[in-house]
Design a protein around this motif. Structure first.
Motif, PDB file in Angstrom:
ATOM      1  N   TYR A 116     -15.729 100.682 -71.409  1.00 34.14           N
ATOM      2  CA  TYR A 116     -16.335 101.673 -70.524  1.00 34.14           C
ATOM      3  C   TYR A 116     -17.752 101.271 -70.144  1.00 34.14           C
ATOM      4  O   TYR A 116     -18.478 100.689 -70.951  1.00 34.14           O
ATOM      5  CB  TYR A 116     -16.318 103.046 -71.189  1.00 34.14           C
ATOM      6  N   VAL A 117     -18.109 101.544 -68.886  1.00 35.67           N
ATOM      7  CA  VAL A 117     -19.478 101.300 -68.431  1.00 35.67           C
ATOM      8  C   VAL A 117     -20.007 102.598 -67.827  1.00 35.67           C
ATOM      9  O   VAL A 117     -19.241 103.533 -67.557  1.00 35.67           O
ATOM     10  CB  VAL A 117     -19.551 100.162 -67.374  1.00 35.67           C
ATOM     11  N   ASP A 118     -21.311 102.620 -67.602  1.00 36.52           N
ATOM     12  CA  ASP A 118     -21.966 103.804 -67.051  1.00 36.52           C
ATOM     13  C   ASP A 118     -21.332 104.167 -65.704  1.00 36.52           C
ATOM     14  O   ASP A 118     -21.170 103.313 -64.842  1.00 36.52           O
ATOM     15  CB  ASP A 118     -23.461 103.501 -66.863  1.00 36.52           C
ATOM     16  N   ARG A 119     -21.019 105.452 -65.572  1.00 33.94           N
ATOM     17  CA  ARG A 119     -20.383 105.936 -64.348  1.00 33.94           C
ATOM     18  C   ARG A 119     -21.221 105.616 -63.106  1.00 33.94           C
ATOM     19  O   ARG A 119     -20.681 105.415 -62.024  1.00 33.94           O
ATOM     20  CB  ARG A 119     -20.220 107.455 -64.485  1.00 33.94           C
ATOM     21  N   ARG A 120     -22.539 105.546 -63.273  1.00 35.17           N
ATOM     22  CA  ARG A 120     -23.408 105.330 -62.110  1.00 35.17           C
ATOM     23  C   ARG A 120     -23.807 103.874 -61.906  1.00 35.17           C
ATOM     24  O   ARG A 120     -24.610 103.564 -61.038  1.00 35.17           O
ATOM     25  CB  ARG A 120     -24.666 106.187 -62.239  1.00 35.17           C
ATOM     26  N   ALA A 121     -23.273 102.975 -62.717  1.00 29.48           N
ATOM     27  CA  ALA A 121     -23.652 101.559 -62.594  1.00 29.48           C
ATOM     28  C   ALA A 121     -23.326 101.049 -61.183  1.00 29.48           C
ATOM     29  O   ALA A 121     -22.466 101.590 -60.497  1.00 29.48           O
ATOM     30  CB  ALA A 121     -22.893 100.733 -63.632  1.00 29.48           C
ATOM     31  N   LEU A 133     -15.612 112.057 -65.110  1.00 30.32           N
ATOM     32  CA  LEU A 133     -14.791 110.850 -65.020  1.00 30.32           C
ATOM     33  C   LEU A 133     -15.303 109.763 -65.955  1.00 30.32           C
ATOM     34  O   LEU A 133     -16.489 109.716 -66.293  1.00 30.32           O
ATOM     35  CB  LEU A 133     -14.791 110.319 -63.583  1.00 30.32           C
ATOM     36  N   PHE A 134     -14.386 108.888 -66.335  1.00 32.50           N
ATOM     37  CA  PHE A 134     -14.721 107.765 -67.214  1.00 32.50           C
ATOM     38  C   PHE A 134     -14.481 106.483 -66.443  1.00 32.50           C
ATOM     39  O   PHE A 134     -13.448 106.350 -65.791  1.00 32.50           O
ATOM     40  CB  PHE A 134     -13.839 107.808 -68.470  1.00 32.50           C
ATOM     41  N   ARG A 135     -15.438 105.554 -66.528  1.00 33.15           N
ATOM     42  CA  ARG A 135     -15.325 104.342 -65.723  1.00 33.15           C
ATOM     43  C   ARG A 135     -14.914 103.182 -66.618  1.00 33.15           C
ATOM     44  O   ARG A 135     -15.714 102.638 -67.376  1.00 33.15           O
ATOM     45  CB  ARG A 135     -16.668 104.066 -65.055  1.00 33.15           C
ATOM     46  N   LEU A 136     -13.666 102.833 -66.488  1.00 38.16           N
ATOM     47  CA  LEU A 136     -13.118 101.748 -67.313  1.00 38.16           C
ATOM     48  C   LEU A 136     -13.249 100.433 -66.554  1.00 38.16           C
ATOM     49  O   LEU A 136     -12.814 100.320 -65.411  1.00 38.16           O
ATOM     50  CB  LEU A 136     -11.635 102.027 -67.614  1.00 38.16           C
ATOM     51  N   ARG A 137     -13.869  99.450 -67.185  1.00 34.03           N
ATOM     52  CA  ARG A 137     -14.041  98.140 -66.541  1.00 34.03           C
ATOM     53  C   ARG A 137     -13.072  97.160 -67.200  1.00 34.03           C
ATOM     54  O   ARG A 137     -13.010  97.071 -68.421  1.00 34.03           O
ATOM     55  CB  ARG A 137     -15.490  97.681 -66.689  1.00 34.03           C
ATOM     56  N   VAL A 138     -12.326  96.446 -66.365  1.00 28.90           N
ATOM     57  CA  VAL A 138     -11.283  95.561 -66.888  1.00 28.90           C
ATOM     58  C   VAL A 138     -11.478  94.147 -66.346  1.00 28.90           C
ATOM     59  O   VAL A 138     -11.711  93.956 -65.146  1.00 28.90           O
ATOM     60  CB  VAL A 138      -9.874  96.071 -66.487  1.00 28.90           C
ATOM     61  N   GLU A 139     -11.386  93.182 -67.240  1.00 32.58           N
ATOM     62  CA  GLU A 139     -11.409  91.773 -66.825  1.00 32.58           C
ATOM     63  C   GLU A 139      -9.983  91.241 -66.884  1.00 32.58           C
ATOM     64  O   GLU A 139      -9.243  91.535 -67.823  1.00 32.58           O
ATOM     65  CB  GLU A 139     -12.296  90.951 -67.757  1.00 32.58           C
ATOM     66  N   TYR A 140      -9.589  90.475 -65.869  1.00 30.92           N
ATOM     67  CA  TYR A 140      -8.218  89.957 -65.850  1.00 30.92           C
ATOM     68  C   TYR A 140      -8.204  88.558 -65.253  1.00 30.92           C
ATOM     69  O   TYR A 140      -9.177  88.123 -64.629  1.00 30.92           O
ATOM     70  CB  TYR A 140      -7.292  90.893 -65.069  1.00 30.92           C
ATOM     71  N   VAL A 141      -7.101  87.872 -65.442  1.00 28.97           N
ATOM     72  CA  VAL A 141      -6.980  86.503 -64.912  1.00 28.97           C
ATOM     73  C   VAL A 141      -6.192  86.536 -63.610  1.00 28.97           C
ATOM     74  O   VAL A 141      -5.463  87.473 -63.310  1.00 28.97           O
ATOM     75  CB  VAL A 141      -6.267  85.570 -65.913  1.00 28.97           C
TER      76      VAL A 141
END
Ligand code: SF4
Lengths: 263, 625
Positions: free
Chosen positions: A103-108, A6-14
């Protein structure tokens, strides 16, 4: 589904405009729908009622705006971050627009655990005709911030919001005769977070008493002596609160971005 | 003066932090279609809160159709919950539309959805908040034209004085014709009266102001409506039917709400109409003929709809989805397609006769909550009277299969006070429920028997217009109470729970279903005494209505319970779904003889008259099982 693929996509939003009135659950469901509309290859949990693998940063109080909310969504296939961001933007209402994705580390660590530092800005419009002595307000604020915690009513229950643990700093700036700005730096932990609206309400109540002649210190002591209720105290006509940053605090106390540049 | 069309959101915004669920009022949802600029503005309103009204498919269809019209903008409206309504009144803020946050009174047309009888006081609440006179006769040139339509317009008389024009039947073509006519007559600066008279020429449109209520010796106090002398209004207004249902877009929904709703999902109407012919059921008559969409059309629409909305659940809706000749294939194809997406398919309440566990499993996706069955009556004789073609073997087979497949809870629906009902029929309800428990004891492994439960939910029968039971009165209150006691004392098993639908509500529902124009002042009086949101148990108070009835000189029990004589003039006979009186009379007689009538989509035409009268026909994809 093998977790390792799996790929961990990190998203910032308003979260802004009218949509700052969304409750946390409403927000979660809306973001899940955005992800599905964006046709991202999201992963689902196993089990009887499978659902999207997604996790959010801590809940924002209803009515508070933000330009730094976050979620992590797990994908089953790699989608270049700029493409994912574009697809999310096309599927989002403007008041919940995504700002960054990477993307960030899957285990973060989970966002709620990692993002312990948050800054808030409150713009306070003073009630016309309400006496607004900035010095007195500052004295009251200093006295209040020195307290251990603020007892307040939530529904019929009395709760105490710790200040000792959660408040890093509070700063008052008068923009003009009728507008003040309060900047709060906070730190959350498993035991809880600072609720800016509670602090502001307590401060407003103390100010009302100070304007009536009490010394700011005594006014604050009186406020802390009984649980705070939701009521207009006649000082602020409007109060617009926004979360303006969320950060990870590393071991040395240095603030780190949730999404490292270039991620 | 008519208020300007302008955005007044700033007037309600300060109230938002003070009310429950502010997301009810904020709009800006995904998929909004209303236009900023328009020559003609329509506000379609659901007479209840946002969460209740938003999923409504009828409004979704008309919203899409109207906004696709050049120059017309259609917005939505909902009734603010009592906390917000009170604050708006106190702050002097009028009722606003959702998208534009503009005064409802600034629109050309206010369209009221009529979902059921219990919304009666909410129309008046909406008019009052909007600053629109409650009575059609009191409205002036600056007020919107108030139209109304929906499932519950087949006895419009109790609401007649409040509504300028009713649209009877399916609205997708009708509402466009009405709006275009109103636009023309507005631009021609015709007076309101003339504009309404012009509407009456459009088929399916009932303009109450053009009718007098007439009485003869036996029709007091409700009377019957006849066109006023000199008016060109039709003696009978027949419902409209969408000419080619399968050619309409199955994907009506566009708006995706933020607020958490009870039915928060994509809905695709797979079929319209039901011809099973249950004699108590109004929808079974008013939605005829039966028209199916093809499995291909449905599957494609689901894919498109999920992509557009992002929902994680899709419901295949209709009055009886499992009757669809391609139902199984549709479910299989969808389940295959949606595997591993976390998106589920559902179909509304199961029925016993076409139920098989495979179908239930196909939609449950492993979740095994309670299964719901509408059995309706406790004996085969009485089920034959009401033409509910369900046998005890059907129940047996279905329940056995369900328990074997892992279900542990069942909910059985019944009605009380059906025509010809005896104490034996009531005891039969208890016997059936006990029997289901016995069955479970046989099938369910011993260790799990504790979790088996059957709940029996009993409502009081409300006779409805244009059904074979339209002449019947409601069972009177004392007798209802006695039979309820009888039922409770007839149940043997402890795991059978009996629930009663509030008989007070059913009484009022009967009054509003069976009365004539004489009931309108009662509604107004009840509203004036504080009745609103009567469909909400926590708000409904029969006491308020009783006091209002007394002030109006109306006897609620009399209106609800007095039967009509076959052959007498009826208050609702001038608005018709096309069913023939002869058919209803024949069905009524067959009911009294406990003779059943087959489903015309499975056997030949049974002569209800709707197809020849309206020039329509059943359209089924394949042979029905
Ligand atoms: S006219 Fe005949 S075929 Fe048409 S709905 Fe009635 S019974 Fe069925």
């Amino acid at each position: 589904m093998n977790e390792e693929n799996l790929f961990r996509l990190r998203v910032e939003y308003v979260k802004q405009g009218r949509l700052r009135y969304l409750g946390h659950l409403e927000l979660i469901h809306t973001v899940e729908r955005i992800v599905r509309r964006a046709q991202l290859p999201y992963a689902v949990t196993q089990g009887f009622s499978p659902h999207m693998k997604i996790a959010f940063s801590s809940a924002l109080p209803v009515g508070t705006a933000s330009d730094c909310e976050w979620y992590d969504v797990f994908l089953t296939a790699y989608v270049p971050a700029p493409r994912a961001l574009e697809a999310l933007a096309a599927a989002s209402p403007a008041d919940l627009a995504p700002r960054r994705a990477g993307y960030v580390d899957r285990r973060a660590a989970a966002l709620t655990a990692a993002l312990t530092r948050a800054r808030y800005r409150a713009v306070l419009a003073l009630e016309e005709g309400a006496p607004s002595d900035e010095g007195r307000a500052r004295d009251a604020l200093v006295a209040l911030c020195a307290a251990d915690g603020i007892p307040y009513l939530r529904g019929k229950k009395t709760k105490t919001m710790s200040l000792a643990r959660t408040l890093v700093s509070a700063e008052l700036v008068a923009r003009d005769a009728l507008t003040w700005e309060l900047a709060l730096d906070t730190r959350s932990s498993a035991e809880g977070a600072l609720r800016p609206e509670v602090l502001i309400r307590a401060w407003e109540k103390a100010l009302a008493a100070a304007n009536g002649g009490a010394a700011p210190r005594d006014a604050v002591a009186a406020v802390l002596a009984e649980p705070l209720a939701v009521a207009p105290y006649g000082i602020f006509a409007h109060c617009e609160i926004a979360r303006i940053s969320q950060n990870i605090e590393d071991k040395r106390g240095i603030l780190v971005e949730p999404l490292p540049l270039g991620a | 003066m008519r208020p300007a069309y302008e955005d007044l959101f700033h007037l309600i915004e300060p109230l938002l932090p003070q009310v429950e669920k502010p997301s009810r009022y904020i709009d800006h949802e995904w998929g909004v279609l209303a236009k900023r600029e328009a020559r003609f503005r329509v506000c379609l309103m659901y007479p209840d809160t946002y969460e209740v009204g938003l999923p409504n498919q009828g409004i979704a269809i008309l919203y899409r159709v109207l906004n696709a019209q050049e120059g017309i903008s259609c917005e939505r409206g909902y009734l603010p919950w009592t906390d917000m309504a009170d604050k708006m009144r106190a702050a002097g803020v009028p009722l606003l539309s959702l998208e534009g946050a503009a005064p409802v009174r600034a629109f050309d047309v206010l369209g009221m959805h009529v979902p059921h009888e219990m919304a009666a006081t909410n129309y008046l609440e909406a008019f009052d908040l909007a600053g629109i006179p409650q009575l059609s006769a009191d409205r002036g040139e600056d007020d919107p034209i108030v139209i109304a339509g929906g499932p519950s317009v087949y006895n419009p008389e109790p609401l007649a004085p409040f509504i300028d024009a009713f649209l009877i039947g399916e609205g997708e073509e009708h509402i466009v014709e009405v709006c275009r006519e109103l636009e023309r007559s507005r631009d021609a600066r015709l007076p309101r009266r003339e504009r309404l008279a012009l509407l009456a020429r459009i088929p399916g449109t009932y303009v109450p102001a053009l009718y007098d209520v007439a009485f003869d010796a036996e029709t007091a106090p409700h009377g019957f409506a006849v066109p006023k002398e000199g008016s060109a209004a039709p003696g009978i207004v027949y419902k409209r039917v969408a000419a080619d249902f399968a050619a309409t877009d199955p994907l009506a929904q566009s708006v995706v709400p933020y607020a958490e709703l009870v039915h928060d999902r994509l809905s695709i109407e797979v079929l319209r109409g039901c011809a099973r012919g249950c004699r108590f059921c109004q929808a079974g008559i008013t939605y005829r003929p039966v028209r199916e969409r093809s499995a291909d059309q449905v599957v494609a629409a689901v894919a498109r709809g999920l992509e557009r909305t992002g929902y994680d659940e899709v419901s295949l809706t209709s009055l009886s989805t499992t009757d669809h000749s391609q139902c199984e294939r549709m479910l299989d194809r969808l389940n295959e397609r949606l595997a591993d997406t976390g998106i589920s398919v559902s179909i509304p309440s199961q029925r016993l006769d076409s139920f098989d566990v495979e179908m239930a499993e196909a939609v449950a996706g492993g979740k095994k909550g309670g299964l719901t069955f509408a059995v309706e009556a406790g004996s085969q004789r009485l089920r034959d009277v009401i033409n509910k073609n369900v046998t005890e073997e059907d129940l047996d087979r279905a329940m056995r299969a369900a328990f074997e497949a892992g279900w542990r809870r069942a909910k059985l629906y019944f009605m009380m006070g059906l025509p010809t009902e005896t104490d034996d029929d009531i005891r039969g309800i208890a016997r059936l429920a006990d029997h289901v428990i016995d069955l479970a004891q046989e099938v369910v492994p011993k260790s799990q028997r504790g979790s088996v439960s059957v709940s029996v939910s009993v409502s009081v029968f409300v006779p409805k217009a244009h059904t074979p039971f339209q002449w019947e009165g409601q069972l009177d209150r004392d007798e209802v109470k006695r039979r309820q006691q009888l039922l409770i004392h007839s149940v043997r098993h402890r795991n059978v729970r009996v629930h009663y639908h509030d008989a007070d509500v059913s009484l009022l529902e009967a009054v509003l279903s069976r009365g004539g124009r004489d009931i309108a002042p009662l509604i107004q009086e009840a509203w004036a005494r504080g009745a609103r949101f009567d469909a909400w148990t926590e708000h409904f108070d029969l006491g308020t209505w009783r006091a209002a009835a007394e002030a109006c000189g109306i006897d609620l029990d009399q209106v609800a319970c007095a039967p009509y004589r076959i052959g007498q003039r009826l208050p609702w006979e001038h608005t018709s779904p096309g069913v023939s009186q002869g058919y209803l009379e024949r069905e009524y007689r067959r009911a009294c003889d406990a003779q059943t009538t087959p489903d015309c989509t499975r056997a030949s035409c049974t002569g209800c008259g709707i197809c020849p009268t309206l020039g329509v026909e059943n359209k089924i994809m394949e042979v029905r099982r």
